[in-house]
Motif scaffolding. Structure first.
Motif, PDB file in Angstrom:
ATOM      1  N   VAL A  97      -5.715   1.675  20.817  1.00 19.50           N
ATOM      2  CA  VAL A  97      -5.614   2.885  21.644  1.00 19.50           C
ATOM      3  C   VAL A  97      -6.828   3.003  22.562  1.00 19.50           C
ATOM      4  N   LEU A  98      -8.021   2.798  21.984  1.00 22.54           N
ATOM      5  CA  LEU A  98      -9.253   2.933  22.781  1.00 22.54           C
ATOM      6  C   LEU A  98      -9.303   1.895  23.902  1.00 22.54           C
ATOM      7  N   LEU A 110      -0.817  -0.900  32.002  1.00 24.18           N
ATOM      8  CA  LEU A 110       0.311  -1.128  31.102  1.00 24.18           C
ATOM      9  C   LEU A 110       1.636  -1.158  31.847  1.00 24.18           C
ATOM     10  N   SER A 123      -6.799   0.328  25.266  1.00 26.93           N
ATOM     11  CA  SER A 123      -5.779   0.582  26.293  1.00 26.93           C
ATOM     12  C   SER A 123      -6.214   1.716  27.227  1.00 26.93           C
ATOM     13  N   LEU A 124      -6.904   2.724  26.656  1.00 31.31           N
ATOM     14  CA  LEU A 124      -7.422   3.814  27.496  1.00 31.31           C
ATOM     15  C   LEU A 124      -8.430   3.278  28.511  1.00 31.31           C
ATOM     16  N   ILE A 125      -9.364   2.477  28.009  1.00 29.63           N
ATOM     17  CA  ILE A 125     -10.440   1.974  28.877  1.00 29.63           C
ATOM     18  C   ILE A 125      -9.912   0.969  29.897  1.00 29.63           C
ATOM     19  N   ARG A 150      -4.645  -2.236  -5.658  1.00 28.91           N
ATOM     20  CA  ARG A 150      -5.033  -0.989  -5.012  1.00 28.91           C
ATOM     21  C   ARG A 150      -6.118  -1.247  -3.967  1.00 28.91           C
ATOM     22  N   ARG A 166      -5.889  -0.646  -0.038  1.00 27.40           N
ATOM     23  CA  ARG A 166      -6.880   0.173   0.651  1.00 27.40           C
ATOM     24  C   ARG A 166      -7.497  -0.608   1.812  1.00 27.40           C
ATOM     25  N   THR A 218      -6.846   0.368  31.020  1.00 27.76           N
ATOM     26  CA  THR A 218      -5.900   0.854  32.037  1.00 27.76           C
ATOM     27  C   THR A 218      -6.558   1.790  33.042  1.00 27.76           C
ATOM     28  N   SER A 219      -7.677   2.405  32.634  1.00 23.71           N
ATOM     29  CA  SER A 219      -8.343   3.340  33.552  1.00 23.71           C
ATOM     30  C   SER A 219      -9.362   2.656  34.447  1.00 23.71           C
ATOM     31  N   VAL A 265      -5.813   1.130  10.286  1.00 27.33           N
ATOM     32  CA  VAL A 265      -6.344   2.308  11.002  1.00 27.33           C
ATOM     33  C   VAL A 265      -7.329   1.866  12.088  1.00 27.33           C
ATOM     34  N   VAL A 266      -8.247   0.966  11.709  1.00 28.13           N
ATOM     35  CA  VAL A 266      -9.248   0.499  12.683  1.00 28.13           C
ATOM     36  C   VAL A 266      -8.560  -0.237  13.838  1.00 28.13           C
ATOM     37  N   ALA A 273      -5.450   0.152  14.926  1.00 25.85           N
ATOM     38  CA  ALA A 273      -4.740   1.132  15.769  1.00 25.85           C
ATOM     39  C   ALA A 273      -5.721   1.849  16.685  1.00 25.85           C
ATOM     40  N   PHE A 274      -6.860   2.232  16.117  1.00 22.84           N
ATOM     41  CA  PHE A 274      -7.883   2.926  16.915  1.00 22.84           C
ATOM     42  C   PHE A 274      -8.370   2.029  18.057  1.00 22.84           C
TER      43      PHE A 274
END
Lengths: 232, 152
Positions: free
Chosen positions: A28-29, A43, A31-33, A10, A14, A35-36, A21-22, A24-25
């Protein structure tokens, strides 16, 4: 032993969930920064650039002066020059500039990224961003941001519109009158209200004196009518 | 008394969502172009994070009634574990510094035989839960002793 294994599994599950989760976050973060703020990490940008430069633009050199079609150009352009005047307003961010005072307003947009919809007499849509805007010699640059939002609220009657390089038109298909020169004038075609189809044009575009001038490269040219020409 | 996992457990996830939204806002404000794919990714991550944390929270329900401590787990297929209140020996309250600041934590409900433990995880105000459990145990044991006295 079994009792000990259950919580261990377990805990492991966990732990992996948290890592997932970390991760993936962070993906995403970042790729946002990236690419901008950094073009090199775009991308899709690099793929599209490659397609535009190497694949979609053909090897046929074109220099055409034709009647102006209704067309929409969309993308990033190093420099856009517009001259003209009409009863419309030009917005730079929240600043409004009335263009009806003079009939020879001169607008220059640097690093314009947006859409321009035009026909033979007017620009019906101009909406996007630019790093610098010059209005009749008065330069407007962004203070805190890197670009300025710009738009026209009404149709703008232009006397000329020039977009230097970087114009990409997937297909232009209309009845035109004018001259098309292929491969440095080795072939010249004269059109008199003949159907013309230009595929994957890339180059510069100028609208002036009710004529459109296209200089660049195309993948395919088809002229219908008596001539019935297909170049590809 | 019925309790569920506290939303405070998911504060790190909510914080991630806030960071993503703040980043999107900042990029928009600074006039940079937002990549469509990255923007979609951020929205999908945020929406999924909210849905999954909420489903996770709803899938654990703890209850102390007059007879037992009940842990119901699952949303559609529910597994319910009942621990008789008279079999409960003691309750262990666990809080790390973060949980102490935000007043939530775990309560391990143990039985005399030590064969099983009911872990009541990440609930709000765990000390109140423990006190309530103690009251119920005392109430039940008092009642049982009374009953025993009458029968003798």
């Amino acid at each position: 032993m079994g009792d000990h294994n259950v919580p261990m599994n377990r805990n492991k599950r966990r732990f992996y969930t948290k890592v997932f989760v970390v991760s993936a976050f962070l993906i995403v973060l970042s790729s946002l920064i990236l690419t901008s703020f950094y073009d090199v990490f775009s991308l899709t940008g690099s793929i599209i650039n490659e397609i535009d430069l190497n694949n979609t633009a053909g090897e046929i050199k074109i220099d055409a002066v034709l009647t102006i079609p209704d067309a929409e150009v969309k993308g990033k352009f190093e420099k856009v020059d517009v001259k003209g005047g009409s009863d419309s307003n030009f917005y730079v961010e929240n600043e409004k500039f009335y263009l009806g005072i003079s009939q020879s307003n001169y607008i220059t947009l640097k690093n314009y990224d947006g859409t321009i919809f035009f026909d033979s007499s007017k620009i019906s849509e101009l909406k996007g961003k630019a790093s610098n805007v010059s209005m009749n010699g008065v330069s407007v640059s962004p203070e805190s941001k890197s670009t300025l939002k710009i738009r026209l609220d009404e149709d703008f009657i232009y006397s000329s519109l020039a977009i230097n390089n970087g114009v990409y038109l997937e297909e232009l298909n209309y009845n035109a009158t004018g001259t098309v020169k292929i491969n440095d004038g080795k072939n010249v075609f004269n059109l008199n209200n003949d159907g013309i189809t230009i595929k994957n044009f890339q180059g510069s575009l100028t609208l002036e004196n009710n004529k459109i001038r296209l200089i660049g490269f195309i993948e395919e040219l088809e002229i219908k009518g008596d001539q019935g020409i297909l170049v590809h | 008394m019925k309790v569920r996992n506290s939303r405070k457990t998911y504060i790190p996830v909510y914080f991630m969502i806030v960071i993503l939204l703040f980043t999107i806002g900042y990029i928009k404000y600074s006039g940079k172009e937002l990549n469509n794919l990255a923007l979609k990714g951020a929205f999908i991550f945020s929406i999924l994070a909210v849905i999954i944390t909420e489903l996770h929270r709803l899938s654990n329900r703890y209850e102390i009634n007059d007879n037992a401590v009940v842990h119901a787990k699952g949303l559609f297929f529910v597994t319910s574990k009942r621990t008789d209140i008279l079999a409960v020996s003691d309750a262990e309250l666990k809080q790390n510094p973060w949980q102490r600041i935000l007043n939530f934590g775990d309560v391990n409900v143990m039985v005399f035989s030590r064969e099983s433990v009911t872990n009541v995880k990440n609930i709000n105000n765990p000390s109140e839960f423990t006190s309530f459990l103690e009251d119920k145990i005392n109430e039940k044991r008092g009642g049982a002793q009374k009953k025993g006295g009458i029968s003798h």
